[in-house]
Motif scaffolding. Structure first.
Motif, PDB file in Angstrom:
ATOM      1  N   SER A   1      27.988 -33.702  60.404  1.00 58.22           N
ATOM      2  CA  SER A   1      27.700 -34.045  61.793  1.00 58.22           C
ATOM      3  C   SER A   1      27.973 -32.784  62.601  1.00 58.22           C
ATOM      4  CB  SER A   1      28.614 -35.194  62.249  1.00 58.22           C
ATOM      5  OG  SER A   1      28.407 -35.478  63.618  1.00 58.22           O
ATOM      6  N   MET A   2      26.925 -32.173  63.127  1.00 56.40           N
ATOM      7  CA  MET A   2      27.104 -30.832  63.681  1.00 56.40           C
ATOM      8  C   MET A   2      26.073 -30.553  64.772  1.00 56.40           C
ATOM      9  SD  MET A   2      29.380 -28.488  62.953  1.00 56.40           S
ATOM     10  CE  MET A   2      29.949 -29.091  61.366  1.00 56.40           C
ATOM     11  N   GLY A   3      26.404 -29.584  65.615  1.00 51.10           N
ATOM     12  CA  GLY A   3      25.471 -29.148  66.652  1.00 51.10           C
ATOM     13  C   GLY A   3      24.432 -28.211  66.069  1.00 51.10           C
ATOM     14  N   GLU A   4      23.344 -28.042  66.834  1.00 52.93           N
ATOM     15  CA  GLU A   4      22.305 -27.087  66.436  1.00 52.93           C
ATOM     16  C   GLU A   4      22.851 -25.663  66.496  1.00 52.93           C
ATOM     17  OE1 GLU A   4      19.547 -27.716  65.150  1.00 52.93           O
ATOM     18  OE2 GLU A   4      19.245 -29.813  65.600  1.00 52.93           O
ATOM     19  N   PRO A   5      22.321 -24.746  65.701  1.00 49.60           N
ATOM     20  CA  PRO A   5      21.105 -24.858  64.892  1.00 49.60           C
ATOM     21  C   PRO A   5      21.352 -25.239  63.440  1.00 49.60           C
ATOM     22  CG  PRO A   5      21.773 -22.564  64.946  1.00 49.60           C
ATOM     23  CD  PRO A   5      22.809 -23.335  65.735  1.00 49.60           C
ATOM     24  N   PHE A   6      22.517 -25.796  63.120  1.00 51.27           N
ATOM     25  CA  PHE A   6      22.812 -26.035  61.703  1.00 51.27           C
ATOM     26  C   PHE A   6      22.022 -27.215  61.117  1.00 51.27           C
ATOM     27  CE2 PHE A   6      26.227 -23.563  63.566  1.00 51.27           C
ATOM     28  CZ  PHE A   6      26.010 -22.402  62.848  1.00 51.27           C
ATOM     29  N   PRO A   7      21.782 -28.312  61.880  1.00 50.46           N
ATOM     30  CA  PRO A   7      20.842 -29.306  61.353  1.00 50.46           C
ATOM     31  C   PRO A   7      19.450 -28.689  61.093  1.00 50.46           C
ATOM     32  CG  PRO A   7      22.145 -30.280  63.100  1.00 50.46           C
ATOM     33  CD  PRO A   7      22.462 -28.812  63.102  1.00 50.46           C
ATOM     34  N   SER A   8      19.001 -27.835  62.009  1.00 51.15           N
ATOM     35  CA  SER A   8      17.698 -27.181  61.813  1.00 51.15           C
ATOM     36  C   SER A   8      17.722 -26.274  60.596  1.00 51.15           C
ATOM     37  CB  SER A   8      17.342 -26.356  63.055  1.00 51.15           C
ATOM     38  OG  SER A   8      17.135 -27.196  64.158  1.00 51.15           O
ATOM     39  N   GLN A   9      18.851 -25.588  60.376  1.00 44.14           N
ATOM     40  CA  GLN A   9      18.973 -24.686  59.227  1.00 44.14           C
ATOM     41  C   GLN A   9      18.785 -25.461  57.919  1.00 44.14           C
ATOM     42  OE1 GLN A   9      22.843 -22.877  58.847  1.00 44.14           O
ATOM     43  NE2 GLN A   9      22.068 -21.180  57.630  1.00 44.14           N
ATOM     44  N   ALA A  10      19.403 -26.646  57.844  1.00 48.69           N
ATOM     45  CA  ALA A  10      19.273 -27.463  56.632  1.00 48.69           C
ATOM     46  C   ALA A  10      17.846 -27.990  56.477  1.00 48.69           C
ATOM     47  CB  ALA A  10      20.271 -28.622  56.679  1.00 48.69           C
TER      48      ALA A  10
ATOM     49  N   MET B   1      15.045 -26.543  57.754  1.00 46.47           N
ATOM     50  CA  MET B   1      14.162 -25.408  57.437  1.00 46.47           C
ATOM     51  C   MET B   1      14.348 -24.933  56.010  1.00 46.47           C
ATOM     52  SD  MET B   1      14.034 -22.873  60.713  1.00 46.47           S
ATOM     53  CE  MET B   1      12.853 -21.730  59.985  1.00 46.47           C
ATOM     54  N   GLY B   2      15.601 -25.020  55.526  1.00 52.83           N
ATOM     55  CA  GLY B   2      15.899 -24.588  54.165  1.00 52.83           C
ATOM     56  C   GLY B   2      15.330 -25.529  53.111  1.00 52.83           C
ATOM     57  N   GLY B   3      14.908 -26.716  53.541  1.00 54.11           N
ATOM     58  CA  GLY B   3      14.270 -27.653  52.631  1.00 54.11           C
ATOM     59  C   GLY B   3      15.234 -28.531  51.861  1.00 54.11           C
ATOM     60  N   TYR B   4      16.534 -28.458  52.181  1.00 55.45           N
ATOM     61  CA  TYR B   4      17.498 -29.276  51.440  1.00 55.45           C
ATOM     62  C   TYR B   4      18.180 -30.316  52.316  1.00 55.45           C
ATOM     63  CZ  TYR B   4      20.353 -25.563  53.473  1.00 55.45           C
ATOM     64  OH  TYR B   4      20.913 -24.671  54.346  1.00 55.45           O
ATOM     65  N   GLY B   5      17.891 -30.319  53.607  1.00 53.83           N
ATOM     66  CA  GLY B   5      18.542 -31.276  54.500  1.00 53.83           C
ATOM     67  C   GLY B   5      17.546 -32.139  55.239  1.00 53.83           C
ATOM     68  N   ARG B   6      17.997 -33.329  55.614  1.00 53.60           N
ATOM     69  CA  ARG B   6      17.162 -34.258  56.376  1.00 53.60           C
ATOM     70  C   ARG B   6      18.031 -34.876  57.453  1.00 53.60           C
ATOM     71  NH1 ARG B   6      16.537 -39.563  55.813  1.00 53.60           N
ATOM     72  NH2 ARG B   6      17.685 -39.584  53.848  1.00 53.60           N
ATOM     73  N   VAL B   7      17.520 -34.907  58.679  1.00 50.87           N
ATOM     74  CA  VAL B   7      18.288 -35.524  59.764  1.00 50.87           C
ATOM     75  C   VAL B   7      18.312 -37.035  59.551  1.00 50.87           C
ATOM     76  CG1 VAL B   7      18.363 -35.994  62.245  1.00 50.87           C
ATOM     77  CG2 VAL B   7      17.845 -33.685  61.438  1.00 50.87           C
ATOM     78  N   LEU B   8      19.522 -37.581  59.399  1.00 49.34           N
ATOM     79  CA  LEU B   8      19.664 -39.035  59.262  1.00 49.34           C
ATOM     80  C   LEU B   8      19.511 -39.679  60.636  1.00 49.34           C
ATOM     81  CD1 LEU B   8      20.335 -41.330  57.242  1.00 49.34           C
ATOM     82  CD2 LEU B   8      22.745 -41.051  57.873  1.00 49.34           C
ATOM     83  N   PHE B   9      20.160 -39.070  61.626  1.00 51.90           N
ATOM     84  CA  PHE B   9      19.935 -39.505  63.012  1.00 51.90           C
ATOM     85  C   PHE B   9      20.408 -38.421  63.965  1.00 51.90           C
ATOM     86  CE2 PHE B   9      24.195 -41.124  62.022  1.00 51.90           C
ATOM     87  CZ  PHE B   9      24.941 -40.756  63.138  1.00 51.90           C
ATOM     88  N   HIS B  10      19.753 -38.383  65.109  1.00 55.56           N
ATOM     89  CA  HIS B  10      20.197 -37.515  66.195  1.00 55.56           C
ATOM     90  C   HIS B  10      21.223 -38.284  67.033  1.00 55.56           C
ATOM     91  CE1 HIS B  10      17.431 -34.163  65.607  1.00 55.56           C
ATOM     92  NE2 HIS B  10      16.524 -35.055  65.259  1.00 55.56           N
ATOM     93  N   ALA B  11      22.116 -37.537  67.693  1.00 54.31           N
ATOM     94  CA  ALA B  11      23.218 -38.165  68.429  1.00 54.31           C
ATOM     95  C   ALA B  11      22.729 -39.183  69.451  1.00 54.31           C
ATOM     96  CB  ALA B  11      24.050 -37.085  69.119  1.00 54.31           C
ATOM     97  N   ARG B  12      21.582 -38.930  70.059  1.00 53.01           N
ATOM     98  CA  ARG B  12      21.102 -39.822  71.134  1.00 53.01           C
ATOM     99  C   ARG B  12      20.844 -41.234  70.635  1.00 53.01           C
ATOM    100  NH1 ARG B  12      16.903 -36.103  71.569  1.00 53.01           N
ATOM    101  NH2 ARG B  12      17.063 -36.005  73.838  1.00 53.01           N
ATOM    102  N   LYS B  13      20.660 -41.411  69.302  1.00 56.32           N
ATOM    103  CA  LYS B  13      20.389 -42.751  68.777  1.00 56.32           C
ATOM    104  C   LYS B  13      21.562 -43.694  69.073  1.00 56.32           C
ATOM    105  CE  LYS B  13      19.357 -45.339  64.575  1.00 56.32           C
ATOM    106  NZ  LYS B  13      19.154 -45.299  63.112  1.00 56.32           N
TER     107      LYS B  13
END
Lengths: 276, 49
Positions: free
Chosen positions: A119-128, A130-142
């Motif tokens: 659970s982290m701020g950008e750009p680390f969710p984007s890094q995962a 873009m790297g092809g190994y991560g998927r956003v389960l949910f954004h905080a606003r949910k």
């Protein structure tokens, strides 16, 4: 530039730094412990997400039961969003194991399988992503409308002795926020500039974080609002990182945000040579 | 022997100068030594939103 919030906290307390962007609960906890600092403005809204392995077994929040989730600090909104999601999914605080990790380390830890999610701020969710190994389960606003994370904190002695300097700083952030909200071209230009000269990160990564989608991170409104912070202090009390109630006025100084209320966007077109 | 010492000295001086130019933030160093009233604000951040 620092690599973790605990180091920023120490630099602020020792007067090595006179102001800092830090996670809101850490700022509130510092003030509650008697450290003479105040929150004067927000850094942004939204911009945090919970990320899991792209092809892993976690498909819903309930699948996080028994898993290891990295957070930037126990005094962070990224931790509180996990507790908020746990409550919304009728799960217990002990259903996930939270570990503290420096933000730049989480994407690598997820890729290596050392953690199940972060659970982290950008750009680390984007890094995962873009790297092809991560998927956003949910954004905080949910789970948290009007979510805030990083705030601008200033030492009280600086507020007392140099209020005009603090106002100039807040005005600049307000104008930059309004400029960023003027469209994709401005965000892409900011990503290129900040990536090269401030964050030392790939401009492509910051472009992803700032435009995919365009409201992934928002820079307006940035005035500190009482109800947002009362929610944070309530969650902090519930989750054991704040041992007594603290009034909004004790940790927030709203006069600089009020002073910046009529500021307008920088008059600078993306790609132009100079600003006005 | 003398020639070796001169070359070594020049090498050390060159490395030191390069280090001073590339790795020392002189603006911050000078600012930290000014009287509090004349100092620019140091604003801390980490590369995260």
């Amino acid at each position: 530039m620092f690599q973790g919030f605990p180091e920023i906290k120490e630099a602020l307390m020792s007067n090595r730094m006179q102001a800092a962007f830090m996670v809101a609960p850490m700022a509130i906890a510092l003030r509650a412990q008697g450290v003479p600092v105040k929150i004067v403005y927000l850094g942004h809204r939204y911009g945090s997400a919970v990320v899991v392995r792209k092809n892993g077994p976690i498909r819903s929040f309930a699948d996080l039961r028994g898993r290891v989730v990295a957070i930037p600090s126990r005094f962070s909104d990224e931790r509180l969003i996990i507790f908020k999601a746990l409550a919304d999914n009728r799960m217990n605080p002990t259903d996930v194991k939270l570990v503290e990790m420096a933000p730049p380390d989480v994407a690598g830890a997820l890729a290596a399988g050392a953690i199940d999610a972060f659970s982290m701020g950008e750009p680390f969710p984007s890094q995962a992503e873009m790297g092809g190994y991560g998927r956003v389960l949910f954004h905080a606003r949910k789970y948290w409308p009007d979510y805030i994370s990083c705030v601008l904190v200033v030492r009280q002695d600086v507020i007392d002795s140099k209020p005009e300097a603090v106002q100039t700083l807040v005005d600049g952030i307000a104008r930059s926020g309004l400029w960023l909200e003027k469209g994709r071209a401005h965000r892409e230009h900011a990503a290129d500039f900040v990536g090269r000269y401030y964050y030392r990160q790939s401009p492509a990564l910051l472009r992803w974080a700032l435009t995919n989608p365009i409201d992934r991170v928002m820079y307006e409104p940035l005035s500190p609002r009482r109800k947002d912070f009362e929610l944070i202090t309530r969650l902090m009390r519930q989750t054991g990182v704040l041992d007594h109630d603290i009034a909004f006025e004790e940790y927030v100084d709203t006069r600089f945000a009020e002073g910046a209320r009529n500021e307008t966007s920088w008059k600078y077109e993306a790609g132009a040579g100079s600003s006005q | 022997m003398r020639r070796t010492l001169i070359i070594t000295g020049l090498w050390i001086a060159a490395i030191t100068a390069a280090h001073m130019m590339l790795n020392v933030d002189w603006g911050v160093l000078i600012n930290d030594r000014l009287p509090v009233g004349r100092r620019k604000l140091n604003v801390a951040y980490i590369p995260v939103t």
